[in-house]
Design a protein around this motif. Sequence first.
Motif, PDB file in Angstrom:
ATOM      1  N   ASP A 177     -22.281 -61.725 -77.510  1.00  0.00           N
ATOM      2  CA  ASP A 177     -20.957 -62.101 -78.002  1.00  0.00           C
ATOM      3  C   ASP A 177     -19.866 -61.269 -77.345  1.00  0.00           C
ATOM      4  O   ASP A 177     -18.779 -61.774 -77.032  1.00  0.00           O
ATOM      5  CB  ASP A 177     -20.891 -61.923 -79.522  1.00  0.00           C
ATOM      6  N   GLU A 178     -20.151 -59.999 -77.111  1.00  0.00           N
ATOM      7  CA  GLU A 178     -19.155 -59.115 -76.524  1.00  0.00           C
ATOM      8  C   GLU A 178     -18.775 -59.563 -75.115  1.00  0.00           C
ATOM      9  O   GLU A 178     -17.596 -59.644 -74.761  1.00  0.00           O
ATOM     10  CB  GLU A 178     -19.664 -57.666 -76.503  1.00  0.00           C
ATOM     11  N   VAL A 179     -19.791 -59.860 -74.307  1.00  0.00           N
ATOM     12  CA  VAL A 179     -19.539 -60.301 -72.927  1.00  0.00           C
ATOM     13  C   VAL A 179     -18.841 -61.656 -72.922  1.00  0.00           C
ATOM     14  O   VAL A 179     -17.882 -61.885 -72.177  1.00  0.00           O
ATOM     15  CB  VAL A 179     -20.859 -60.380 -72.138  1.00  0.00           C
ATOM     16  N   ALA A 180     -19.315 -62.581 -73.765  1.00  0.00           N
ATOM     17  CA  ALA A 180     -18.720 -63.921 -73.808  1.00  0.00           C
ATOM     18  C   ALA A 180     -17.263 -63.849 -74.253  1.00  0.00           C
ATOM     19  O   ALA A 180     -16.404 -64.564 -73.708  1.00  0.00           O
ATOM     20  CB  ALA A 180     -19.518 -64.810 -74.755  1.00  0.00           C
ATOM     21  N   ALA A 181     -16.968 -62.991 -75.220  1.00  0.00           N
ATOM     22  CA  ALA A 181     -15.584 -62.862 -75.692  1.00  0.00           C
ATOM     23  C   ALA A 181     -14.677 -62.335 -74.596  1.00  0.00           C
ATOM     24  O   ALA A 181     -13.545 -62.812 -74.414  1.00  0.00           O
ATOM     25  CB  ALA A 181     -15.535 -61.946 -76.915  1.00  0.00           C
ATOM     26  N   ARG A 182     -15.170 -61.354 -73.832  1.00  0.00           N
ATOM     27  CA  ARG A 182     -14.374 -60.814 -72.734  1.00  0.00           C
ATOM     28  C   ARG A 182     -14.102 -61.886 -71.685  1.00  0.00           C
ATOM     29  O   ARG A 182     -12.986 -61.993 -71.161  1.00  0.00           O
ATOM     30  CB  ARG A 182     -15.082 -59.613 -72.100  1.00  0.00           C
ATOM     31  N   ARG A 183     -15.108 -62.668 -71.374  1.00  0.00           N
ATOM     32  CA  ARG A 183     -14.931 -63.714 -70.358  1.00  0.00           C
ATOM     33  C   ARG A 183     -13.938 -64.771 -70.831  1.00  0.00           C
ATOM     34  O   ARG A 183     -13.211 -65.351 -70.020  1.00  0.00           O
ATOM     35  CB  ARG A 183     -16.275 -64.370 -70.036  1.00  0.00           C
ATOM     36  N   LEU A 184     -13.928 -65.013 -72.119  1.00  0.00           N
ATOM     37  CA  LEU A 184     -13.016 -66.014 -72.662  1.00  0.00           C
ATOM     38  C   LEU A 184     -11.623 -65.441 -72.889  1.00  0.00           C
ATOM     39  O   LEU A 184     -10.655 -66.181 -73.060  1.00  0.00           O
ATOM     40  CB  LEU A 184     -13.579 -66.572 -73.974  1.00  0.00           C
ATOM     41  N   GLY A 185     -11.538 -64.102 -72.877  1.00  0.00           N
ATOM     42  CA  GLY A 185     -10.251 -63.455 -73.064  1.00  0.00           C
ATOM     43  C   GLY A 185      -9.778 -63.411 -74.497  1.00  0.00           C
ATOM     44  O   GLY A 185      -8.571 -63.474 -74.775  1.00  0.00           O
ATOM     45  N   VAL A 186     -10.743 -63.327 -75.424  1.00  0.00           N
ATOM     46  CA  VAL A 186     -10.391 -63.271 -76.845  1.00  0.00           C
ATOM     47  C   VAL A 186     -11.124 -62.097 -77.485  1.00  0.00           C
ATOM     48  O   VAL A 186     -12.042 -61.518 -76.888  1.00  0.00           O
ATOM     49  CB  VAL A 186     -10.756 -64.581 -77.572  1.00  0.00           C
ATOM     50  N   SER A 187     -10.713 -61.763 -78.703  1.00  0.00           N
ATOM     51  CA  SER A 187     -11.386 -60.684 -79.420  1.00  0.00           C
ATOM     52  C   SER A 187     -12.763 -61.148 -79.873  1.00  0.00           C
ATOM     53  O   SER A 187     -13.042 -62.359 -79.950  1.00  0.00           O
ATOM     54  CB  SER A 187     -10.565 -60.265 -80.639  1.00  0.00           C
ATOM     55  N   LEU A 188     -13.612 -60.168 -80.171  1.00  0.00           N
ATOM     56  CA  LEU A 188     -14.955 -60.478 -80.650  1.00  0.00           C
ATOM     57  C   LEU A 188     -14.882 -61.290 -81.939  1.00  0.00           C
ATOM     58  O   LEU A 188     -15.619 -62.264 -82.115  1.00  0.00           O
ATOM     59  CB  LEU A 188     -15.744 -59.188 -80.870  1.00  0.00           C
ATOM     60  N   ARG A 189     -13.966 -60.918 -82.803  1.00  0.00           N
ATOM     61  CA  ARG A 189     -13.820 -61.630 -84.078  1.00  0.00           C
ATOM     62  C   ARG A 189     -13.410 -63.079 -83.859  1.00  0.00           C
ATOM     63  O   ARG A 189     -13.951 -63.998 -84.481  1.00  0.00           O
ATOM     64  CB  ARG A 189     -12.790 -60.910 -84.948  1.00  0.00           C
ATOM     65  N   THR A 190     -12.464 -63.284 -82.943  1.00  0.00           N
ATOM     66  CA  THR A 190     -12.005 -64.648 -82.649  1.00  0.00           C
ATOM     67  C   THR A 190     -13.123 -65.472 -82.029  1.00  0.00           C
ATOM     68  O   THR A 190     -13.319 -66.650 -82.366  1.00  0.00           O
ATOM     69  CB  THR A 190     -10.797 -64.614 -81.692  1.00  0.00           C
ATOM     70  N   TYR A 191     -13.866 -64.855 -81.121  1.00  0.00           N
ATOM     71  CA  TYR A 191     -14.970 -65.569 -80.482  1.00  0.00           C
ATOM     72  C   TYR A 191     -15.987 -66.023 -81.522  1.00  0.00           C
ATOM     73  O   TYR A 191     -16.421 -67.191 -81.510  1.00  0.00           O
ATOM     74  CB  TYR A 191     -15.642 -64.676 -79.440  1.00  0.00           C
ATOM     75  N   ARG A 192     -16.369 -65.139 -82.425  1.00  0.00           N
ATOM     76  CA  ARG A 192     -17.369 -65.492 -83.426  1.00  0.00           C
ATOM     77  C   ARG A 192     -16.842 -66.567 -84.373  1.00  0.00           C
ATOM     78  O   ARG A 192     -17.604 -67.434 -84.830  1.00  0.00           O
ATOM     79  CB  ARG A 192     -17.798 -64.246 -84.184  1.00  0.00           C
ATOM     80  N   ARG A 193     -15.538 -66.527 -84.657  1.00  0.00           N
ATOM     81  CA  ARG A 193     -14.956 -67.576 -85.501  1.00  0.00           C
ATOM     82  C   ARG A 193     -15.025 -68.926 -84.795  1.00  0.00           C
ATOM     83  O   ARG A 193     -15.357 -69.941 -85.397  1.00  0.00           O
ATOM     84  CB  ARG A 193     -13.502 -67.229 -85.845  1.00  0.00           C
ATOM     85  N   ARG A 194     -14.757 -68.913 -83.475  1.00  0.00           N
ATOM     86  CA  ARG A 194     -14.805 -70.171 -82.722  1.00  0.00           C
ATOM     87  C   ARG A 194     -16.227 -70.705 -82.611  1.00  0.00           C
ATOM     88  O   ARG A 194     -16.444 -71.916 -82.631  1.00  0.00           O
ATOM     89  CB  ARG A 194     -14.199 -69.973 -81.333  1.00  0.00           C
ATOM     90  N   VAL A 195     -17.188 -69.778 -82.495  1.00  0.00           N
ATOM     91  CA  VAL A 195     -18.587 -70.211 -82.479  1.00  0.00           C
ATOM     92  C   VAL A 195     -18.928 -70.909 -83.792  1.00  0.00           C
ATOM     93  O   VAL A 195     -19.552 -71.978 -83.802  1.00  0.00           O
ATOM     94  CB  VAL A 195     -19.534 -69.022 -82.246  1.00  0.00           C
ATOM     95  N   ALA A 196     -18.505 -70.316 -84.909  1.00  0.00           N
ATOM     96  CA  ALA A 196     -18.778 -70.898 -86.218  1.00  0.00           C
ATOM     97  C   ALA A 196     -18.108 -72.264 -86.362  1.00  0.00           C
ATOM     98  O   ALA A 196     -18.710 -73.218 -86.888  1.00  0.00           O
ATOM     99  CB  ALA A 196     -18.293 -69.958 -87.318  1.00  0.00           C
ATOM    100  N   GLU A 197     -16.869 -72.382 -85.874  1.00  0.00           N
ATOM    101  CA  GLU A 197     -16.156 -73.661 -85.945  1.00  0.00           C
ATOM    102  C   GLU A 197     -16.854 -74.711 -85.102  1.00  0.00           C
ATOM    103  O   GLU A 197     -16.966 -75.885 -85.494  1.00  0.00           O
ATOM    104  CB  GLU A 197     -14.711 -73.481 -85.481  1.00  0.00           C
ATOM    105  N   LEU A 198     -17.330 -74.279 -83.939  1.00  0.00           N
ATOM    106  CA  LEU A 198     -18.008 -75.200 -83.042  1.00  0.00           C
ATOM    107  C   LEU A 198     -19.318 -75.682 -83.659  1.00  0.00           C
ATOM    108  O   LEU A 198     -19.663 -76.875 -83.576  1.00  0.00           O
ATOM    109  CB  LEU A 198     -18.276 -74.500 -81.714  1.00  0.00           C
ATOM    110  N   MET A 199     -20.057 -74.786 -84.269  1.00  0.00           N
ATOM    111  CA  MET A 199     -21.306 -75.162 -84.919  1.00  0.00           C
ATOM    112  C   MET A 199     -21.049 -76.184 -86.019  1.00  0.00           C
ATOM    113  O   MET A 199     -21.818 -77.139 -86.191  1.00  0.00           O
ATOM    114  CB  MET A 199     -22.000 -73.922 -85.485  1.00  0.00           C
ATOM    115  N   GLU A 200     -19.945 -76.005 -86.721  1.00  0.00           N
ATOM    116  CA  GLU A 200     -19.600 -76.947 -87.790  1.00  0.00           C
ATOM    117  C   GLU A 200     -19.283 -78.330 -87.212  1.00  0.00           C
ATOM    118  O   GLU A 200     -19.729 -79.352 -87.735  1.00  0.00           O
ATOM    119  CB  GLU A 200     -18.409 -76.424 -88.589  1.00  0.00           C
TER     120      GLU A 200
END
Length: 222
Positions: A177-200
């Motif tokens: 998650d840390e590497v993916a968030a950096r590549r996307l240019g967002v915080s770790l918290r934001t990345y995990r929230r987007r993952v959860a939204e995407l799963m939904e």
Amino acid sequence: MSDDQVFTVHGDAELTARAGHLFESARTEFLCAARDLRTWSRPEARAAVRARMRDAATPGFTARKLLSPVALADEEARAHLRLVQGAGALVRISGSPLPHETILIDRRVMILAGRENPAGREYTVTTSQALIDGVHTLFQAAWDSAVDLDVYLSGDVPQLDADGRTILRSLASGLTDEVAARRLGVSLRTYRRRVAELMERLEAGSRFQAGLRAGELGLRGA
């Protein structure tokens, strides 16, 4: 190539240098199975594959292209496949993972793609009839259970934006998650929230299911 000859090349440049003439030798059938449109990625290899797909308009010649849903990740890829289909080639999307990424030429030559690595893909080229017949059987089984491109694209597919597709690729590639968030240019918290939204959105109960569901849906972008 002599009977049952096998040799290995490293990277698309060596593939086209040593086996490019084999693409041009196709006379009756050209079959291509690939996870996405980057398997034969260098311009020379890509041009050779596209040329054989265009040959589908020639009487007595059959060209079939079998791809996994990830090949439909963006509109450019879908547009390219529509052109290939318009030229006379048959294009289907497999709902199951493809066991081999390969090209079969007239059932007498096979080019089998290995795993990606930093030095470039490794390709095995063979005229072994036993190997060719075995992979041809696998190809045919996957083809028979696959869906025509037009039918697949006409399905009810959720729209995913560029960030959504990037997140799915990150999940599929096993990035932390840390590497993916950096590549996307967002915080770790934001990345995990987007993952959860995407799963939904994909109605997936886990990240693994999200990857499978995205594959079924073709990773279709907005």
